[in-house]
Enzyme design. Sequence first.
Site, PDB file in Angstrom:
ATOM      1  CB  SER A   1      44.593  43.775  31.754  1.00 49.17           C
ATOM      2  OG  SER A   1      45.955  43.763  32.112  1.00 49.17           O
TER       3      SER A   1
ATOM      4  CE  LYS B   1      42.966  38.688  33.018  1.00 49.27           C
ATOM      5  NZ  LYS B   1      43.131  40.158  33.059  1.00 49.27           N
TER       6      LYS B   1
ATOM      7  CB  SER C   1      46.534  40.209  31.629  1.00 49.61           C
ATOM      8  OG  SER C   1      45.605  40.876  32.458  1.00 49.61           O
TER       9      SER C   1
END
Length: 465
Positions: free
Chosen positions: A175, A76, A151
């Site tokens: 997220s 990520k 996210s």
Amino acid sequence: MDITGREAGDLLAMLERREISAQELMRATLERIAASNGALNAIVDLRDEEVLMQEARAADDAPMRGALHGLPMAVKDLANVGGLPTSQGSPLFAGQVAQADDLHVARMRAAGAIFIGKTNTPEFGLGSHTFNPVHGVTRNPYNAARSCGGSSGGAAVALAAGMLSLADGSDMMGSLRNPAGWCNVYGMRPSWSLVPSEPRADTFLHQLSTNGPMARSPRDMARLLAVMAGPDPRQPHGMPVPDLSDIRPEAKGARIGWLGDWGGDWPFEAGILDLSEEALRVFEGLGARVEPVKPPFSRVALWQSWVTLRHWAVSANLSPLLESGRLKPEAIWEVEEGQRLSALKVHKASVIRSGWFAAAARLFETYDALVLPTAQVWPFPADWTYPKEINGQQMDTYHRWMEVVVPASLAGLPAVAVPAGFGAGGLPMGIQLIGRRGDDARLLELAQAYHEATLWPTKRPPVLS
């Protein structure tokens, strides 16, 4: 043989038995990315193919050295991978190359993972919709006109589309959970402090966000969690790592509390609660007992505590960047609200959080897991910034539509997002299994039993059909 849809555990076993090589797996991975990433934009900063094939060849030539040996992974884009850019989705950091791995990344590298690039994320991870001015929009693999959540949106899409078999993510406000629910995969927010963050700035007080695993099965998540987890002597918090080596499907006799819409306090788009209840009937079919639970705490108090502590944490992180003039409006709002807080207001918010933790602990005297949907709306159009209303009820912040994820986040409880199936429009949705602190392995066992009964991630998105 199409190996990109196989679970990570299967691929790693095949690598160990030399049924496939790391080079074959890397080549298949890069071919899958070439075929689908252009439409979805999940993987960013993809490394050079020749270099990746050299690293795969080196993995083939070496003895198995860890739980992820030879497995292609992308990290990520909020976390640092030495030698790769870390933009955090912000023009302020676009193109800046990390000098070293963050802690959980270093642990994955030591376990033998081969890093192929990064997964896309919203700017600074703010907002559950993956778009930013550096890398653009990541799109839902089940309908490219829709949001994939966030996210950890790039990670969820890469898993759903077969570009990765395992992925890391992070979760402050859903997220890891919302994108999993919207992409028909699994995401886990571990008990807070089980997976330590990078030891920079404050390590005592901001106990909201955590790193965690995503995958196409709970057993695969356990494999990655075992690599990421474990105390860091440089940090004051931590907890023992549970035994994650043998996650068996076990739901018989489990007691599950269904929190639904929190007694009518939270608005939901039509069909989400019905689909969630269908998923709960799967647990009943596996021998679990499911019961509705009345709201165990004030919605207003939870939200007041959450927004105060979130303002405080985000502002502490982003305040130095405020004068740049290049933060998105939601980030500016978080920073400015945080700067207005008094120490006493933060303390009062923490007192509310403490009260909720105690109330939840009492619930877990009766239940093994509490269940909520992963989101209050279906995946919305990808050209929106966020939903402005639900069923006519106006959303007063950019994240109010994600209120359903706050209970687990605020108390630092483990939560596993599992697919719940598909709505009338063919869009995925998920439910959260929330457990008592430290019950991470038990939640994964519940989730694995559900997985084997449903196999939802095998319903491949249109990009692979």
